[in-house]
Design a protein around this motif. Structure first.
Motif, mmCIF file in Angstrom:
data_model
loop_
_atom_site.group_PDB
_atom_site.id
_atom_site.type_symbol
_atom_site.label_atom_id
_atom_site.label_comp_id
_atom_site.label_asym_id
_atom_site.label_seq_id
_atom_site.Cartn_x
_atom_site.Cartn_y
_atom_site.Cartn_z
ATOM 1 N N LYS A 96 36.967 32.145 -5.656
ATOM 2 C CA LYS A 96 37.123 31.766 -4.257
ATOM 3 C C LYS A 96 37.265 30.251 -4.161
ATOM 4 O O LYS A 96 38.110 29.729 -3.432
ATOM 5 N N ALA A 97 36.451 29.550 -4.953
ATOM 6 C CA ALA A 97 36.493 28.085 -4.923
ATOM 7 C C ALA A 97 37.872 27.601 -5.351
ATOM 8 O O ALA A 97 38.423 26.668 -4.765
ATOM 9 N N VAL A 98 38.446 28.236 -6.359
ATOM 10 C CA VAL A 98 39.767 27.825 -6.832
ATOM 11 C C VAL A 98 40.814 28.062 -5.748
ATOM 12 O O VAL A 98 41.637 27.192 -5.465
ATOM 13 N N GLU A 99 40.761 29.257 -5.143
ATOM 14 C CA GLU A 99 41.735 29.572 -4.092
ATOM 15 C C GLU A 99 41.674 28.537 -2.989
ATOM 16 O O GLU A 99 42.690 28.029 -2.534
ATOM 17 N N GLU A 100 40.424 28.230 -2.583
ATOM 18 C CA GLU A 100 40.278 27.273 -1.489
ATOM 19 C C GLU A 100 40.744 25.894 -1.888
ATOM 20 O O GLU A 100 41.353 25.169 -1.114
ATOM 21 N N LEU B 59 38.617 15.815 -14.700
ATOM 22 C CA LEU B 59 37.532 15.341 -13.854
ATOM 23 C C LEU B 59 37.882 15.574 -12.386
ATOM 24 O O LEU B 59 37.053 16.036 -11.596
ATOM 25 N N GLU B 60 39.144 15.298 -12.035
ATOM 26 C CA GLU B 60 39.573 15.529 -10.658
ATOM 27 C C GLU B 60 39.483 16.994 -10.304
ATOM 28 O O GLU B 60 39.040 17.366 -9.205
ATOM 29 N N VAL B 61 39.939 17.848 -11.228
ATOM 30 C CA VAL B 61 39.876 19.294 -10.983
ATOM 31 C C VAL B 61 38.430 19.708 -10.755
ATOM 32 O O VAL B 61 38.107 20.418 -9.797
ATOM 33 N N ALA B 62 37.546 19.229 -11.640
ATOM 34 C CA ALA B 62 36.131 19.608 -11.543
ATOM 35 C C ALA B 62 35.545 19.139 -10.223
ATOM 36 O O ALA B 62 34.856 19.899 -9.537
ATOM 37 N N LEU B 63 35.805 17.884 -9.843
ATOM 38 C CA LEU B 63 35.236 17.359 -8.607
ATOM 39 C C LEU B 63 35.704 18.175 -7.405
ATOM 40 O O LEU B 63 34.905 18.518 -6.525
ATOM 41 N N THR B 64 37.005 18.496 -7.376
ATOM 42 C CA THR B 64 37.532 19.244 -6.239
ATOM 43 C C THR B 64 36.947 20.647 -6.194
ATOM 44 O O THR B 64 36.513 21.122 -5.140
ATOM 45 N N LEU B 65 36.921 21.313 -7.347
ATOM 46 C CA LEU B 65 36.413 22.681 -7.414
ATOM 47 C C LEU B 65 34.939 22.735 -7.019
ATOM 48 O O LEU B 65 34.505 23.584 -6.241
ATOM 49 N N ILE B 66 34.167 21.792 -7.565
ATOM 50 C CA ILE B 66 32.732 21.801 -7.298
ATOM 51 C C ILE B 66 32.467 21.427 -5.853
ATOM 52 O O ILE B 66 31.547 21.944 -5.211
ATOM 53 N N ASP B 67 33.309 20.552 -5.306
ATOM 54 C CA ASP B 67 33.180 20.218 -3.899
ATOM 55 C C ASP B 67 33.348 21.462 -3.037
ATOM 56 O O ASP B 67 32.588 21.688 -2.093
ATOM 57 N N THR B 68 34.356 22.259 -3.361
ATOM 58 C CA THR B 68 34.590 23.495 -2.610
ATOM 59 C C THR B 68 33.404 24.435 -2.745
ATOM 60 O O THR B 68 32.946 25.029 -1.764
ATOM 61 N N TRP B 69 32.901 24.555 -3.965
ATOM 62 C CA TRP B 69 31.747 25.419 -4.209
ATOM 63 C C TRP B 69 30.538 24.944 -3.408
ATOM 64 O O TRP B 69 29.776 25.732 -2.850
ATOM 65 N N CYS B 70 30.374 23.605 -3.349
ATOM 66 C CA CYS B 70 29.258 23.035 -2.600
ATOM 67 C C CYS B 70 29.350 23.433 -1.137
ATOM 68 O O CYS B 70 28.353 23.810 -0.520
ATOM 69 N N LYS B 71 30.572 23.330 -0.577
ATOM 70 C CA LYS B 71 30.727 23.644 0.842
ATOM 71 C C LYS B 71 30.304 25.076 1.118
ATOM 72 O O LYS B 71 29.651 25.370 2.105
ATOM 73 N N GLU B 72 30.680 25.978 0.190
ATOM 74 C CA GLU B 72 30.316 27.385 0.388
ATOM 75 C C GLU B 72 28.816 27.610 0.353
ATOM 76 O O GLU B 72 28.299 28.532 0.954
ATOM 77 N N ASN B 73 28.119 26.776 -0.459
ATOM 78 C CA ASN B 73 26.685 26.987 -0.639
ATOM 79 C C ASN B 73 25.836 25.995 0.124
ATOM 80 O O ASN B 73 24.642 25.889 -0.124
ATOM 81 N N ASN B 74 26.484 25.249 1.017
ATOM 82 C CA ASN B 74 25.773 24.264 1.804
ATOM 83 C C ASN B 74 25.102 23.192 0.942
ATOM 84 O O ASN B 74 23.986 22.753 1.211
ATOM 85 N N TYR B 75 25.783 22.804 -0.122
ATOM 86 C CA TYR B 75 25.298 21.711 -0.948
ATOM 87 C C TYR B 75 26.155 20.489 -0.691
ATOM 88 O O TYR B 75 27.225 20.565 -0.079
#
Lengths: 204, 297
Positions: free
Chosen positions: B283-287, A65-81
């Motif tokens: 990219k998300a993983v790297e970051e 769950l922690e991995v998912a939250l962190t990864l998705i958070d990063t993805w959100c930042k990239e997509n302005n979510y």
């Protein structure tokens, strides 16, 4: 600020629940990040444009769950979510109340978004036709999670959401839905679900 | 609607073999089993020989999962005709009652089997399943514990108990169940990895270190277990970031975390080859890995 669901967010939630009828499932709801709102626009609803299906089966373990939250958070930042909510469908048909897992994740989301909401799927009303909305939305008031009445106002466009969800359920699109668990089983599985997003767009 | 054999261009032997594979792997893809099994039964029954009985059983259970009581009843009736006094078939009849939520009748069914044969494990487990379906977790846990005192080698039961405990957030007891499973299945990387996840969730420095060790063990047993790899990264990172550890422990764990991060990046690169869509994931993983390094140091 109450949350509102787009067709894409709503139907992917239900597809996730339909894919694993014998399991509990959960996921995150995301909205587009907007600039700081002025004080008088307080009552504007927050539009959840998408959801990310997370896990099925055992939901109560921390590391993934922690991995998912962190990864998705990063993805959100990239997509302005920004992550604004959490959804869950319990294992048993008649059980649609948020449990400890839901409250914990929602509390974590609230650290970044104060009006985080919990969306519970009412399994007992899940049908192919979906003629009425079958989610319950919970907001945090005075240290408790209280459910709010869900009407067509809780959706960007209810009739469109109903039409698309029903079509995708009948067409068994849920067989192709990828959640984070599927991604961990095989990294090539894409939890952003571009194919399903395209199907939704095509049906709009 | 096109038949399965038309849609996938398969013959009846392939369909039969597919069903066998799903049986062996205990897959719960009930909709597919119903599609394939129903066609196999209705059009190729005569060719299946004695296989047909186990296929009836498999299709019946899948039919119950899909609310296809018509199909379930057909299979059940064929089985009843062929094996009139069988406890195995009686258990299937009980499962049908469960599917129809007629739990009291189902319980009576199982009690009758147990009267006749007190060692019938299948009937006992169905009774526990009914408790679970009714939301009576505490009772299900109690009954399952009693069952395991008698049938201490039943792995499926130990695993079910571990899941029940996890759902009740009783991680200590869940860990105990997984320890039983690891003892009898030392090469199973999934049990190792699940045990590590439970320990991690329990929290505290000691449990984190244990979790890191078991994530590492799971990786040794299967170096493609992504959960174990991520778990190793997360647990090592948390230990290194803890203010309570010595400088040496901190340094060691940062090494483990760095190694895991490299492996994770490599795994994503391998997976992303050729697909445009996965670029964002990578990219998300790297970051993510970079950002965690920053917060740690």
């Amino acid at each position: 600020m109450p949350i509102q669901l787009t067709s894409q967010a709503y139907c992917k939630m239900l597809l996730h629940a339909a894919k694993y009828p014998h399991c509990a499932v959960n996921g995150l709801l995301v909205a587009e990040k907007t600039k700081e709102k002025k004080k008088d626009r307080h009552s504007d609803p927050v539009l959840c444009v998408d959801c990310v299906p997370l896990f099925h089966g055992t939901l109560a373990l921390a590391p993934m769950l922690e991995v998912a939250l962190t990864l998705i958070d990063t993805w959100c930042k990239e997509n302005n979510y920004i992550i604004v909510g959490y959804y869950q469908a319990n294992e048993r048909t008649k059980d649609s109340r948020p449990n400890q897992v839901a409250e914990k994740v929602a509390a974590r989301i609230s650290e970044n978004f104060s009006e985080a909401a919990i969306v519970m799927v009412d399994n007992s009303r899940l049908t192919l036709s979906c003629f009425e909305p079958i989610v319950l939305i919970y907001d945090h008031h005075e240290n408790k999670w209280k459910s709010r009445e869900v009407t067509s106002e809780s959706f960007e466009d209810w009739s469109e959401a109903q039409k698309i969800t029903s079509a995708l359920l009948e067409g068994r699109s849920y067989e192709n839905l990828i959640d984070f668990d599927n991604h961990l089983d095989d990294l090539r599985n894409d939890w952003t679900n571009p194919m399903i997003n395209k199907s939704v767009l095509d049906l709009c | 609607m096109a038949s399965v054999s038309e849609m996938y261009d398969v013959g009846w032997e392939e369909m039969r073999d597919k069903l066998r594979k799903w049986r062996e792997d205990s897959c719960r893809n009930s909709e597919q089993i119903v599609d394939v099994g129903e066609e196999l039964i209705s059009e190729h029954a005569s060719k299946l020989g004695d296989d047909i009985w186990i296929i009836y059983e498999q299709v019946m259970i899948a039919a119950l999962d899909c609310s296809r009581d018509d199909l379930a009843l057909t299979c059940l009736q064929e089985l009843k005709k062929q094996f009139p006094d069988s406890h195995r078939v009686k258990r299937l009849a009980g499962m049908r009652l469960e599917a129809l939520e007629r739990y009291d009748e189902a319980n009576k069914h199982y009690d009758a089997i147990l009267q006749d044969d007190p060692t019938n494990t299948a009937a006992r487990k169905r009774k526990i399943a009914i408790l679970k379906a009714q939301g009576k977790s505490a009772e299900a846990i109690r009954e399952l514990n009693e069952y395991l005192e008698q049938f201490v080698g039943d792995q499926e039961a130990w695993h079910e108990l571990s899941e029940l405990y996890i759902n009740e957030h009783d991680y200590g007891k869940a860990a105990f169940c997984l320890e039983e499973l690891m003892m009898t299945n030392p090469h199973n990387h999934l049990y190792c990895e699940q045990y590590a996840e439970v320990k991690y969730t329990q929290g505290g420095l000691e449990n984190l270190e244990l979790s890191r060790k078991y994530f590492a063990q799971a990786l040794r047993l299967n170096n493609r277990n992504m959960r174990a790899l991520f778990g190793l990264y997360m647990s090592a990172s948390h230990i290194a970031a803890s203010p309570k550890v010595s400088a040496k422990v901190k340094k060691d764990n940062m090494k483990y975390a760095a190694w895991a991060a490299t492996q994770i990046n490599r795994a994503y690169k391998l997976a992303g080859r050729g697909t445009k869509e996965n670029k964002c994931s990578m990219k998300a993983v790297e970051e993510m890995l970079e950002s965690m390094q920053i917060t740690m140091s």
